[in-house]
Each structure stands twice: as C-alpha cells, then as structure tokens.
Write a protein that holds these residues in place. Structure first.
Motif, PDB file in Angstrom:
ATOM      1  N   LEU A   7      46.323  24.136  54.540  1.00 40.99           N
ATOM      2  CA  LEU A   7      47.023  23.692  53.342  1.00 40.99           C
ATOM      3  C   LEU A   7      48.086  24.700  52.917  1.00 40.99           C
ATOM      4  CD1 LEU A   7      44.311  21.945  51.167  1.00 40.99           C
ATOM      5  CD2 LEU A   7      46.131  20.942  52.521  1.00 40.99           C
ATOM      6  N   ARG A   9      49.727  26.558  54.942  1.00 40.35           N
ATOM      7  CA  ARG A   9      50.826  26.408  55.882  1.00 40.35           C
ATOM      8  C   ARG A   9      51.623  25.143  55.558  1.00 40.35           C
ATOM      9  NH1 ARG A   9      49.579  26.300  62.087  1.00 40.35           N
ATOM     10  NH2 ARG A   9      49.363  28.519  61.914  1.00 40.35           N
ATOM     11  N   ASN A  10      50.898  24.063  55.209  1.00 40.42           N
ATOM     12  CA  ASN A  10      51.588  22.829  54.865  1.00 40.42           C
ATOM     13  C   ASN A  10      52.470  23.044  53.649  1.00 40.42           C
ATOM     14  OD1 ASN A  10      50.514  21.281  56.909  1.00 40.42           O
ATOM     15  ND2 ASN A  10      48.665  20.834  55.736  1.00 40.42           N
ATOM     16  N   GLU A  12      53.827  25.862  52.695  1.00 48.34           N
ATOM     17  CA  GLU A  12      54.987  26.636  53.127  1.00 48.34           C
ATOM     18  C   GLU A  12      55.990  25.715  53.817  1.00 48.34           C
ATOM     19  OE1 GLU A  12      55.766  30.080  56.466  1.00 48.34           O
ATOM     20  OE2 GLU A  12      53.737  29.633  55.817  1.00 48.34           O
ATOM     21  N   PHE A  13      55.409  24.832  54.609  1.00 45.79           N
ATOM     22  CA  PHE A  13      56.198  23.895  55.376  1.00 45.79           C
ATOM     23  C   PHE A  13      57.047  23.020  54.457  1.00 45.79           C
ATOM     24  CE2 PHE A  13      55.742  20.385  58.756  1.00 45.79           C
ATOM     25  CZ  PHE A  13      56.790  20.910  59.484  1.00 45.79           C
ATOM     26  N   MET A  16      59.952  24.581  52.520  1.00 43.40           N
ATOM     27  CA  MET A  16      61.128  24.881  53.335  1.00 43.40           C
ATOM     28  C   MET A  16      61.928  23.597  53.574  1.00 43.40           C
ATOM     29  SD  MET A  16      59.550  27.507  56.071  1.00 43.40           S
ATOM     30  CE  MET A  16      61.071  27.866  56.926  1.00 43.40           C
ATOM     31  N   TYR A  18      61.059  20.396  53.718  1.00 39.13           N
ATOM     32  CA  TYR A  18      60.334  19.781  54.829  1.00 39.13           C
ATOM     33  C   TYR A  18      61.175  18.734  55.552  1.00 39.13           C
ATOM     34  CZ  TYR A  18      57.149  16.910  57.326  1.00 39.13           C
ATOM     35  OH  TYR A  18      56.560  16.173  58.306  1.00 39.13           O
ATOM     36  N   LEU A  19      61.464  19.081  56.807  1.00 42.55           N
ATOM     37  CA  LEU A  19      62.269  18.269  57.706  1.00 42.55           C
ATOM     38  C   LEU A  19      63.426  17.567  57.016  1.00 42.55           C
ATOM     39  CD1 LEU A  19      59.728  16.769  60.214  1.00 42.55           C
ATOM     40  CD2 LEU A  19      61.292  18.664  60.527  1.00 42.55           C
TER      41      LEU A  19
ATOM     42  N   PHE B   4      58.065  27.468  60.058  1.00 41.69           N
ATOM     43  CA  PHE B   4      57.007  26.592  59.568  1.00 41.69           C
ATOM     44  C   PHE B   4      55.617  27.209  59.779  1.00 41.69           C
ATOM     45  CE2 PHE B   4      60.171  23.325  61.217  1.00 41.69           C
ATOM     46  CZ  PHE B   4      60.871  23.303  60.028  1.00 41.69           C
ATOM     47  N   LEU B 241      50.396  19.781  59.286  1.00 45.26           N
ATOM     48  CA  LEU B 241      51.685  19.136  59.585  1.00 45.26           C
ATOM     49  C   LEU B 241      52.551  19.984  60.504  1.00 45.26           C
ATOM     50  CD1 LEU B 241      52.826  17.626  56.163  1.00 45.26           C
ATOM     51  CD2 LEU B 241      52.160  16.380  58.207  1.00 45.26           C
TER      52      LEU B 241
END
Lengths: 74, 339
Positions: A7, A9-10, A12-13, A16, A18-19, B4, B241
């Motif tokens: 979680l 990491r998600n 953080e993801f 940023m 996210y995509l 990521f 993810l």
C-alpha cells in the motif's frame, strides 16, 4: 522483501501522477479498504482498455514499417 | 535509481517478462497468471501479494480478451451468473485459506509446493499432447463441439433440484454448477490464477454445454471473478500496482503478437517447448523452495533464471517462427493450414 508494504508503494505510485493521471492527487492510504480495492479494479480496467486501444493505434501506424523492416532483413 | 518503487532492472524485467508471457499465452490462448504468481513468489513477494497481483494481472488480461472478442462468442448468461456466485464464494475461501496459512507462517511454502504440482501437471499434459502429435494420433473428428460429453450426460441425469435450463438445451443441477464454480474459485483464490484451464473444461465436461458456449461462458464468468479476486485481495492489502502495471504493459503487446502468430505458426512445432517450459518452471519453484529450506541463496537465483529464461526461450521461438514465415511470404501473414 522484509517490511514490504504494497500500500505504501501504491501510494507512492499514485502520487507520482499515476500513469495517465487517473489517480493523481488521490492519497490511497487515507481511503477505506473497500474504496481502495474498488479503485484497484477501476485502475486495472482502465489500464487494460488503454493498452488495448493504444497498442492498436501503434500497430496501425507502425505495423507496415515493422513488416518492411523484417522482410528487408531477408 | 528507482521508478514507482521498483529498481529500473526489476521494472525492465517485469515489462519484458510480461511481454514474453503475453506472446506465449496469446499464442496458446491462456491467461498466463500461473507463471506470474510463482515468479513473484520466487522473487520474494509475500504470498498474498504474489497471489493478489496474479489475480489482478489475470483480470487485466481477461478485460483485453473480452474487448477483443467483444461479443464473447456464445454466452449462457444464466449459467455464467450462477457460476460467478460459486466462483466468488470459492475465491473468498481461497483468500481466507491463504491468510490463515500466512498467520502460521507457511503460506509461501504451501502455495510454492502447490505450484510445483500444478505446473508439472500442466507440463505433463502438454507433453502427452506433443507425443500424441508426434505419434501422428490425429484428434480430428474425435469430438464434435456440439456433442455433450458422456460424463455431463450422466451428471445431467441426476435431477437434484433446483434444475437450471441451459440456453443451448438440456438442464443441469444448480448444485453441480455452483460446485464447479466453487471448486474453480477456490483454486483461483488460493493460487492466484484465472483458472480458465480448468473452468472451461469443467463447464464443458461436467455441466455439458457445447464447446463454443463453454468458451464464451468461461470468459464471461472469468472476467467477473477476476474483478472480484482483485477487489477482495485489494481490500486486504494484497495488490501491488507497481508490479501489475509493467507486467500488463508488456503482456498486452506480447498477446497481440502471440495471437497473430497463431495464423502463421503451427502449434505442433512449439508445443513440446511449452511442455518443457512448464516442467522447468515446476523444477524452478521446487529449487526455490529447497533454497529457502536449506538457506542457499544461489538456488533462488538459479530458479529465477530457470523460470524467466525458459519463458523467454519459448516466447522467442514463437517470434522467430513468425519472422521466418513473414520473410518467406514477403511480409504477408500466411494462413497456417492447421488453423
């Protein structure tokens, strides 16, 4: 993988951008678990559709060039 | 340098491994999660993250498969809905089992051992198919897709109410349908696989729908069960993810190449490599378990090389055959006579 927390990491993801921006500004860890889970389902659904459409467009544009490059190397 | 939360090396590994898995399973018509989950286990991810991410990967690939066949072939929606209920209960049971094993500290060991047998089983099945092909035992005309298998006819003869009428004719007990769904769901939730490789044959052989309806209904039920698996593991902190996205980025591209390859590459030419890859993957997980038990780290490294390397080799073989065929025909994808 000691101390591994997906979680974090998600989170953080997502922060940023996210995509493609779908989860930008959403702090995952602040959301209830079920909402997070629904978000995961939505994000993966979006990713899959995006990738399918995106690769389809790339194939249309770059496909003939790649074919030529392969057959030229004969 | 990290992106990521993953090192660039790991990110590239996931994209390229996803690509090869996409090529392989686009070609052989499977989801591929049963290579993703054990790879994550070997890489040291906790069982629930490996399984949850495997299920989420399966969900992503099944979304793509459904868009591709947007009419989903022939679907028995009533059957699909009852199956989905069974699948949901099974997946939830599988997840609870994983979390119980995690509490006593043996989740990785048990799922790892289960994968050793699962992959070896699939490998042996494909090896038998390859040997039958080599022995020129044509399976043509053995089965008519519209025929109801004898096992299903026997099961349908037991009228255990409530009975559900099937769209394609006949009826099946709701208990049989939900039993099939529950069992497949349990495997799915416990091992993080889509379960299409058992779901479709189970619908065909045990419930007794024509083959085309079994394929379509399996895809339909699989999509929703994948979504449920993602949801339930996601709510329990089992989805990463950062792992799923690069795998899907690679896999969506690879699957295009793999499914295009079915028109030019004869499955019989590569099936033996696929069987060998499954057996190597099984051996790789066994090595990894042994490495963990004896605390010999190089065995873990060797198992990663073996598992990922064999997938790369078989995927490359398919791409090589595609390029060879295109060069022969001057760039046109020539229809394979066997398809």
């Amino acid at each position: 993988m000691a101390g591994y927390t997906p979680l974090d990491r998600n989170n953080e993801f997502t922060t940023m951008a996210y995509l493609w921006g779908i989860c930008t500004m959403i702090e995952l860890s602040t959301l209830p678990a079920t909402v997070q889970a629904l978000l995961f389902v939505g994000v993966i659904l979006f990713e899959a559709v995006f990738l399918y459409v995106g690769y389809g467009a790339i194939e249309k544009v770059a496909g003939p060039r790649i074919k030529r490059a392969i057959t030229r190397g004969e | 340098m990290e992106l990521f939360g993953l090192t660039i090396g790991l990110l590239l590994l996931f994209v390229s491994f996803g690509f090869m898995v996409g090529v392989l399973f686009g070609f052989f018509g499977m989801g591929g999660a049963f290579l993703i989950t054990p790879t994550l286990l070997i890489l040291g991810y906790p069982a629930r993250v490996a399984i949850g991410s495997g299920l989420a990967f399966y969900f992503g690939t099944s979304v793509i498969a459904v868009i591709k066949h947007y009419d989903i072939g022939q679907v028995d929606y009533k059957l699909g809905a009852i199956l989905f209920v069974g699948l949901t209960i099974g997946i939830e049971g599988g997840r609870r089992l994983v979390f119980s094993l995690e509490r006593i500290g043996i989740a990785e060991l048990v799922t790892g051992v289960a994968y050793v047998f699962l992959l070896a089983g699939i490998g042996l099945l494909f090896l038998r198919r390859a040997r039958n092909i080599a022995a020129d035992e044509s399976d043509e005309d053995e089965t008519n897709g519209d025929d109801i298998p004898p096992m299903a006819t026997t099961l349908q003869s037991y009228n255990i109410p409530p009975m559900v009428s099937l769209t394609a004719g006949g009826s099946a007990s709701a208990w049989t349908i939900s039993g099939v769904g529950g069992t497949v769901g349990l495997v799915s939730g416990f091992l993080g696989v889509g379960g299409g490789f058992i779901r479709m044959p189970a619908i065909y052989y045990l419930i007794g729908t024509p083959l085309a309806v079994a394929v379509g209904t399996s895809l339909f039920a699989g999509l929703f069960s994948g979504a449920y698996g993602t949801f339930t593991y996601g709510a329990a902190g089992g989805i990463d993810l950062a792992v799923i996205t690069p795998l899907l980025v690679g896999s969506a591209l690879g699957a295009r190449i793999g499914s295009a390859a079915t028109t030019v590459v004869n499955e019989d030419d590569v099936i033996i490599y696929f069987a060998a890859m499954m057996l190597l993957a099984s051996a790789a997980i066994a090595l990894s378990e042994l490495g963990n038990w004896l605390e010999i780290e190089p065995l873990n490294t060797l198992s990663v090389i073996l598992l990922v390397g064999s997938a790369f080799f078989v995927g490359s073989m398919i791409i090589y055959h595609v390029i060879k065929s295109m060069r022969k025909t001057g760039g046109e994808l020539q229809q394979n006579p066997s398809h």
